[in-house]
Write an enzyme that holds these catalytic residues in place. Structure first.
Site, short mmCIF file in Angstrom:
data_model
loop_
_atom_site.label_atom_id
_atom_site.label_comp_id
_atom_site.label_asym_id
_atom_site.label_seq_id
_atom_site.Cartn_x
_atom_site.Cartn_y
_atom_site.Cartn_z
N TYR A 85 0.82 -1.20 0.00
CA TYR A 85 0.00 0.00 0.00
C TYR A 85 0.86 1.26 0.00
CZ TYR A 85 -4.35 2.57 0.77
OH TYR A 85 -5.43 3.39 0.60
N TYR B 115 3.80 5.37 -2.68
CA TYR B 115 4.14 6.66 -2.09
C TYR B 115 5.65 6.79 -1.91
CZ TYR B 115 -0.86 7.07 -1.22
OH TYR B 115 -2.21 7.16 -1.38
#
Length: 310
Positions: free
Chosen positions: A158, A162
């Site tokens: 997840y 980023y």
């Protein structure tokens, strides 16, 4: 070359962050903790422009990106103080990245005991809305929580995009404006450098600096008295962040109680024998020379490097 062998190399920095995130996640599964992804943004007065139209925001009060990041830091400090009062100790990572107008917002991947999850969310939400929390859209957009279901995907997966987006952009593709991710990563790096914004921060766990020094050691430590040191060295050498955390006393052991610490020495000019002092306050400058374990120094840095004109 030496710069390709440490975290100044973007690829190595990215892989190390992912290794540590995976180690935390492995511990989480073993301990039965929850994974929570959090995004926190600044009040409207810190934003120069609207995200959809790009037009100037009349509420903007002239704050620059470094001032916006200072605001986020200040609110985070208050949240951490409340965590301490309520005996809440999340662990994981924080990522700072620019929004459409250069204003930073924070993404946080935290792992926490199930029974403390709601209290953690309440504290973060409280301080996210403490300033101008009644303005339009604040309740909906200022703070967002996504609990990660391990049956649908990993927490490390997840946060991967980023981390990649803020380091080298590899494998991310285009952003929502159609810009190539490699170019976006370069712009983010320039943004962080320009405004002196720390992009990544580990929350909780053992020192990554000690981990890096242990990775400088290639020979095994033999003998019963050094078994713990060898356990930590072997874990670091094999990129086993979970094993390293356990060797260092677990997740929540205080820094002063960790079995292995950094060893510092005076920074001395070899030609004159003079001890370097800070330009600002005259304090003696210390530099990392190795590790401190069981009352003994273990030297990991045998050479000193300096820049000279060609």
């Amino acid at each position: 070359m030496k710069e390709y062998a440490n975290v100044s190399n973007p690829k190595i920095r990215k892989y190390e962050l992912l290794c540590r995130a995976r180690g935390f996640e492995d511990l989480t599964k073993e301990l039965g903790h929850e994974a929570l992804f959090i995004t926190v943004t600044c009040p409207s007065k810190y934003h120069h422009a609207f995200s959809k139209s790009g037009t100037a925001n009349p509420k903007w009060e002239g704050f620059m990106p470094d001032e916006a990041n200072s605001y986020l830091n200040h609110q985070w400090q208050k949240a951490r103080a409340e965590f301490k009062r309520q005996n809440i100790a999340p662990y994981g990572f924080r990522v700072a990245e620019p929004q459409h107008d250069g204003t930073p917002h924070w993404h946080m991947l935290f792992f926490i005991e199930s029974e403390k999850l709601d209290a953690l969310k309440a504290i973060i939400r409280h301080y996210a809305l403490e300033v101008d929390g009644d303005e339009k859209g604040a309740a909906e957009n200022r703070c967002d929580f996504k609990q990660i279901d391990p049956n649908k995907g990993s927490a490390t997966g997840y946060i991967l995009k980023y981390i990649a987006k803020n380091i080298d952009g590899e494998g991310v593709g285009e952003d929502k404006f159609g810009n190539d991710s490699l170019l976006v990563a370069q712009r983010i790096d320039a943004w962080a450098s320009c405004w002196c914004i720390r992009q990544f921060q580990q929350i909780g766990g053992a020192s990554v600096s000690v981990w890096r020094e242990l990775r400088r050691l290639r020979s095994m430590f033999k003998g019963e008295s050094n078994s713990l040191l060898e356990q930590a060295r072997s874990a670091a050498d094999n990129s086993d962040w979970k094993g390293y955390i356990l060797a260092m006393g677990g997740l929540h052991t205080k820094l002063k109680d960790r079995p292995i610490k950094l060893h510092y020495d005076l920074n001395i000019v070899e030609e004159t024998g003079e001890c370097l002092q800070s330009y600002y306050d005259g304090e003696l400058i210390l530099k990392v020379k190795g590790l401190w374990f069981a009352g003994k120094a273990i030297i990991t840095r045998h050479y000193s490097w300096k820049v000279e004109k060609a």
